[in-house]
Design an enzyme around this catalytic site. Sequence first.
Site, PDB file in Angstrom:
ATOM      1  N   PRO A   2      39.469  27.376  36.018  1.00  0.00           N
ATOM      2  CA  PRO A   2      40.823  26.512  35.738  1.00  0.00           C
ATOM      3  C   PRO A   2      42.186  27.426  35.732  1.00  0.00           C
ATOM      4  O   PRO A   2      41.975  28.738  35.337  1.00  0.00           O
ATOM      5  CB  PRO A   2      40.395  26.203  34.240  1.00  0.00           C
ATOM      6  CG  PRO A   2      39.041  26.404  34.067  1.00  0.00           C
ATOM      7  CD  PRO A   2      38.672  27.458  35.086  1.00  0.00           C
ATOM      8  N   LYS A  61      46.622  31.006  31.330  1.00  0.00           N
ATOM      9  CA  LYS A  61      45.529  30.235  31.413  1.00  0.00           C
ATOM     10  C   LYS A  61      44.894  30.515  29.961  1.00  0.00           C
ATOM     11  O   LYS A  61      43.790  29.879  29.866  1.00  0.00           O
ATOM     12  CB  LYS A  61      44.519  30.855  32.490  1.00  0.00           C
ATOM     13  CG  LYS A  61      45.058  30.884  33.930  1.00  0.00           C
ATOM     14  CD  LYS A  61      44.200  31.813  34.625  1.00  0.00           C
ATOM     15  CE  LYS A  61      44.797  31.703  36.136  1.00  0.00           C
ATOM     16  NZ  LYS A  61      43.931  32.599  37.077  1.00  0.00           N
ATOM     17  N   ARG A 310      38.752  37.213  47.768  1.00  0.00           N
ATOM     18  CA  ARG A 310      38.677  35.679  47.936  1.00  0.00           C
ATOM     19  C   ARG A 310      39.176  35.303  49.153  1.00  0.00           C
ATOM     20  O   ARG A 310      39.192  35.818  49.955  1.00  0.00           O
ATOM     21  CB  ARG A 310      39.664  35.297  46.737  1.00  0.00           C
ATOM     22  CG  ARG A 310      39.191  35.507  45.348  1.00  0.00           C
ATOM     23  CD  ARG A 310      40.408  35.113  44.429  1.00  0.00           C
ATOM     24  NE  ARG A 310      41.172  36.127  44.097  1.00  0.00           N
ATOM     25  CZ  ARG A 310      41.772  36.332  42.930  1.00  0.00           C
ATOM     26  NH1 ARG A 310      42.043  35.081  41.993  1.00  0.00           N
ATOM     27  NH2 ARG A 310      42.508  37.296  42.540  1.00  0.00           N
TER      28      ARG A 310
END
Length: 327
Positions: A2, A61, A310
């Site tokens: 998230p 976050k 990534r």
Amino acid sequence: MPELPEVEVVRRGLARWVIGTTIDEVEVLHPRPVRRHEAGIDDFVSRLNGATVLDVVRRGKFLWLSLDSGEALLAHLGMSGQLLLEAPDAPDEKHLRVRLGLRGGTGRELRFVDQRMFGGLAVVDLVKTPDGGPGGLGGVPAEDAPVPVGLPGEPAGDGPVEGEYTAGEALIPVPVAHIARDALDPLLDVDLLAARLRRRETGLKRALLDQTLISGIGNIYADEALWRAKLHYARATETLNRPTLNRVLAAAQDVMREALAQGGTSFDSLYVDVNGQSGYFERGLDAYGREGEACHRCGSQMRRETFMNRSSFFCPKCQPKPRSGRF
């Protein structure tokens, strides 16, 4: 994992229901999610029992519940963490890890559910913020209220929506004190950010992901912001002039506001809000996950390249690779 919009959706949901309630029961069903509470499970339970929730605050976050004890319950969702508000008689979730009973309010209980258990909870001390401003976005948000942010040379709006910031709470949890303000924070110092970016001498996307420079932007929203700003992820930060930086920040703010309005981005059932509902912003993505598909702007085939273990998604025509860049 998230990112800012997803965590802000959870914060807003919690703020509506838990501010003013008192924690009257704490049950730890698995030790791993409270591993960051170094004093152990018994201490974790004793510090929370009887504490009243004064605010729900987010920076980047990270999310925390400010308590009347002068401490905070700090939460990080990790890859699959969920903070759910449930009726006490609702069936336990398969991966329920921590349960907090709440006295007052609606009578719901707060549950921390985490399948992969990379997230966690800890009771931590609060310290003063270095800049004297609020620790992060807090308070009970107005229904569908935008978060007004003004860039240099642009209208700043009417300031924070009433209730979005808790006046005088210039406090931040010790483990979060090194985290920079995020792109939707009205107190983000753009002048300081610009100077630090130019000194850093790194690639643009790497800088956007550096939570000590600007927090809350993860892989998905970095790709989306760079696509909107028409900049390659390897653009050297020392080459950024102020108008270009403003363009990147405006793009990041826009895409995260849009994601927030749609409940965030959910690629599977692991990210949900406090009511267990998934967001649907993934339907509006322009870059992330679109390898081989046509660019929504020019029609060129979108590409994917490996970056920091990534993936980076970009349009080779709209976002040409710089002759000299940093990765």
